[in-house]
Design an enzyme around this catalytic site. Structure first.
Site, PDB file in Angstrom:
ATOM      1  N   TYR A  44       0.938  -1.366   0.018  1.00  0.00           N
ATOM      2  CA  TYR A  44      -0.084  -0.093  -0.146  1.00  0.00           C
ATOM      3  C   TYR A  44       0.896   1.096   0.045  1.00  0.00           C
ATOM      4  O   TYR A  44       0.345   2.182  -0.042  1.00  0.00           O
ATOM      5  CB  TYR A  44      -0.899  -0.007   1.166  1.00  0.00           C
ATOM      6  CG  TYR A  44      -2.066  -1.121   0.971  1.00  0.00           C
ATOM      7  CD1 TYR A  44      -3.339  -0.409   0.959  1.00  0.00           C
ATOM      8  CD2 TYR A  44      -1.850  -2.204   1.132  1.00  0.00           C
ATOM      9  CE1 TYR A  44      -4.491  -1.169   0.828  1.00  0.00           C
ATOM     10  CE2 TYR A  44      -2.905  -3.163   0.926  1.00  0.00           C
ATOM     11  CZ  TYR A  44      -4.282  -2.670   0.776  1.00  0.00           C
ATOM     12  OH  TYR A  44      -5.151  -3.378   0.725  1.00  0.00           O
ATOM     13  N   LYS A  74       3.080 -13.900   6.401  1.00  0.00           N
ATOM     14  CA  LYS A  74       3.270 -14.842   5.343  1.00  0.00           C
ATOM     15  C   LYS A  74       4.703 -15.125   5.311  1.00  0.00           C
ATOM     16  O   LYS A  74       5.249 -15.131   4.149  1.00  0.00           O
ATOM     17  CB  LYS A  74       2.682 -14.420   4.161  1.00  0.00           C
ATOM     18  CG  LYS A  74       2.413 -15.730   3.097  1.00  0.00           C
ATOM     19  CD  LYS A  74       1.521 -16.723   3.438  1.00  0.00           C
ATOM     20  CE  LYS A  74       1.547 -17.660   2.378  1.00  0.00           C
ATOM     21  NZ  LYS A  74       0.854 -18.991   2.677  1.00  0.00           N
ATOM     22  N   ASP A  94      -6.192  -5.989   5.614  1.00  0.00           N
ATOM     23  CA  ASP A  94      -7.127  -5.318   4.653  1.00  0.00           C
ATOM     24  C   ASP A  94      -8.032  -6.686   4.457  1.00  0.00           C
ATOM     25  O   ASP A  94      -9.383  -6.728   4.779  1.00  0.00           O
ATOM     26  CB  ASP A  94      -6.848  -5.024   3.271  1.00  0.00           C
ATOM     27  CG  ASP A  94      -7.652  -4.179   2.632  1.00  0.00           C
ATOM     28  OD1 ASP A  94      -8.946  -4.008   3.122  1.00  0.00           O
ATOM     29  OD2 ASP A  94      -7.229  -3.691   1.913  1.00  0.00           O
ATOM     30  N   ASP A  96      -2.980 -17.219   5.606  1.00  0.00           N
ATOM     31  CA  ASP A  96      -3.825 -17.997   5.226  1.00  0.00           C
ATOM     32  C   ASP A  96      -4.463 -19.145   5.917  1.00  0.00           C
ATOM     33  O   ASP A  96      -5.728 -19.073   6.088  1.00  0.00           O
ATOM     34  CB  ASP A  96      -3.272 -19.129   3.770  1.00  0.00           C
ATOM     35  CG  ASP A  96      -2.132 -19.778   3.971  1.00  0.00           C
ATOM     36  OD1 ASP A  96      -1.341 -19.245   5.104  1.00  0.00           O
ATOM     37  OD2 ASP A  96      -1.851 -20.598   3.477  1.00  0.00           O
TER      38      ASP A  96
END
Length: 466
Positions: free
Chosen positions: A159, A229, A354, A330
């Site tokens: 972002y 992640k 987000d 995930d």
């Protein structure tokens, strides 16, 4: 109405910060942006709820002086600018504000007014509490188990907006540098690729995790989960995890325990004579298959934990500490559905946050009732906001749910430490929903409900404050 930074009502005081804490006068001036599209209906309803809550809680001893500033379509129509400089100045001067949804301008220039406000004021925390209110329709079986607070890093990750369009001279130059100077051979289709850059810094990570841990301690929360992640992006998201653990151990040692440390300590509590090697086997099931070098690292970790923490954290003392743990992004999106009670405060990066905050919002009734705030805990600046879009097809119809802005106001009052006003709003909103007096979005999902317009829903909340 004015958008000049120094022209608020003279009777309104300025919020300021001293010694890292907000100092809030009894009659603070608070800037607001009503928002585009449905924002107009929502703001008219929400501000009545806010004023009624303050009056009811403090009997006239406190009140808010509202100061409108411009952004979005209204700003463009009146000034020719989507985000006037005077609006930024006003938020800087008055520290705390609130806003409705804003249109994203089409074409070049600012891609998102919301992102622009966050970046210009360095509002590095996107704070998203996710909590179910009794009676709200939900697609999951146990929404009551959802009570989480997400700290989403606001200023870094993809972002940051460092990206280059496919086919542009800039992207050709960057890809050429990566291939020729850095030896990168993993860009599968270099001639037709756009490139985005993902900055994740130690400083950005640490200030976010610091804010999350302080929040957990101040609000008696059980745990802080670092969502990442890092199994794939080892030097950005993996570093986020490592820096987060390091910050917790360095600055909050007396008040926190990592999940692995809790395992090591509890193994010792269950078996006072357990050897370091057997302890290693319990926290690492594949210990006997590890290379000798890795086995030595695990043993050293266990010995260090027991030597350094047993007196302060052993014999069950760790159970009263804030647990710092991490999960892969995930898997987290699965486990917030299947094991919601395992999550309390969550600290994560921009993109993960987000996805996660919107997915969780669906579990507690949808984005229309999900509040949000963007905060710099160092400077005291904060803008609380609707988390949904402008829904222009419903604009000026007195139809949509104002819950997102109303609950963002609850967050704002808690930030100001006006908890009595926040409590009144929260209790009255929940009572109104329990009475099945709701706007159309909930009405279509609830049997026997009474459909109210936006203004009528605000009336019902104010009535229930009585």
């Amino acid at each position: 109405m004015t958008t000049e930074p120094d022209s608020g009502p003279p009777q309104g005081g300025r919020i300021h910060i001293e010694g890292g804490r907000l100092v809030v006068p009894d009659h603070p001036t608070i800037p607001f942006i009503e928002g585009d599209g449905t924002g107009r209906d929502i703001w008219r309803a929400s501000v009545r709820v806010f004023d009624a809550a303050v009056e009811g809680a403090y009997g006239g001893a406190r009140r808010i002086e509202w100061l409108e500033v411009l952004a979005g379509e209204k700003a463009f129509n009146e000034t020719g600018e989507w985000l006037p400089e005077s609006t930024i100045h006003t938020f800087r001067d008055y520290l705390v504000g609130i806003k409705g949804p804003l249109t994203t301008p089409v074409g070049g220039g600012i891609r998102s007014l919301n992102v622009a406000l966050r970046q210009l004021l360095d509002l590095y925390v996107c704070l998203r509490p996710v909590k179910w209110y009794q009676g709200v329709p939900s697609p999951v079986r146990r929404p009551d188990q959802v009570d989480m607070v997400i700290f989403r890093e606001n200023s870094e990750d993809i972002y940051a907006g460092v990206e280059y369009q496919e086919g542009s001279p800039e992207v050709r130059k960057l890809i050429g540098f990566l291939r020729d100077e850095m030896g990168v051979r993993k860009i599968r289709f270099p001639e037709t690729s756009g490139i985005g850059i993902k900055p994740v810094s130690r400083e950005g990570t640490e200030r976010l995790v610091r804010a999350a841990i302080r929040y957990a301690l101040d609000h008696d929360r059980r745990s802080v989960t670092l969502v990442h992640k890092g199994n794939i992006m080892k030097f950005t998201e993996g570093a986020f995890r490592d820096w987060g653990y390091g910050l917790a151990a360095r600055e909050f040692r007396a008040d926190t325990v990592s999940e692995r440390e809790s395992w090591i300590l509890s193994n010792r509590e269950a078996d006072a004579g357990i050897s370091v090697e057997d302890n290693a086997r319990r926290i690492e099931p594949g210990y006997d298959l590890m290379p000798a070098e890795r086995q030595a690292e695990v043993r050293a970790e266990i010995a260090s934990c027991l030597d350094g923490l047993w007196d302060s954290h052993g014999d069950g003392q760790w159970r009263d500490k804030v647990r710092v743990r991490d999960t892969i992004a995930d898997i987290t999106l699965q486990q917030v559905l299947t094991r919601a009670r395992n999550f309390d405060v969550i600290a994560t990066m921009n993109l993960n946050g987000d996805y996660l905050s919107d997915a969780l919002a669906a579990q507690i009734g949808g984005i229309g009732i999900a509040p949000g705030g963007n905060i710099n805990y160092d400077t005291g600046h904060a803008i609380f906001e609707a988390t949904h879009g402008t829904a222009p097809k419903y604009a000026d119809q007195d139809k949509v749910n104002p819950g997102s802005v109303i609950l963002s106001g609850v967050m704002m009052f808690r930030h100001l430490r006006w908890d009595e006003a926040a409590d009144r709003i929260e209790a009255a909103l929940e009572a109104t929903i329990a009475q099945r007096r709701v706007t159309y979005d909930f009405h279509r999902l609830m049997d026997g409900a009474t459909k109210l317009p936006t203004s009528g829903f605000a009336d019902a909340i104010i009535e229930n404050m009585g």
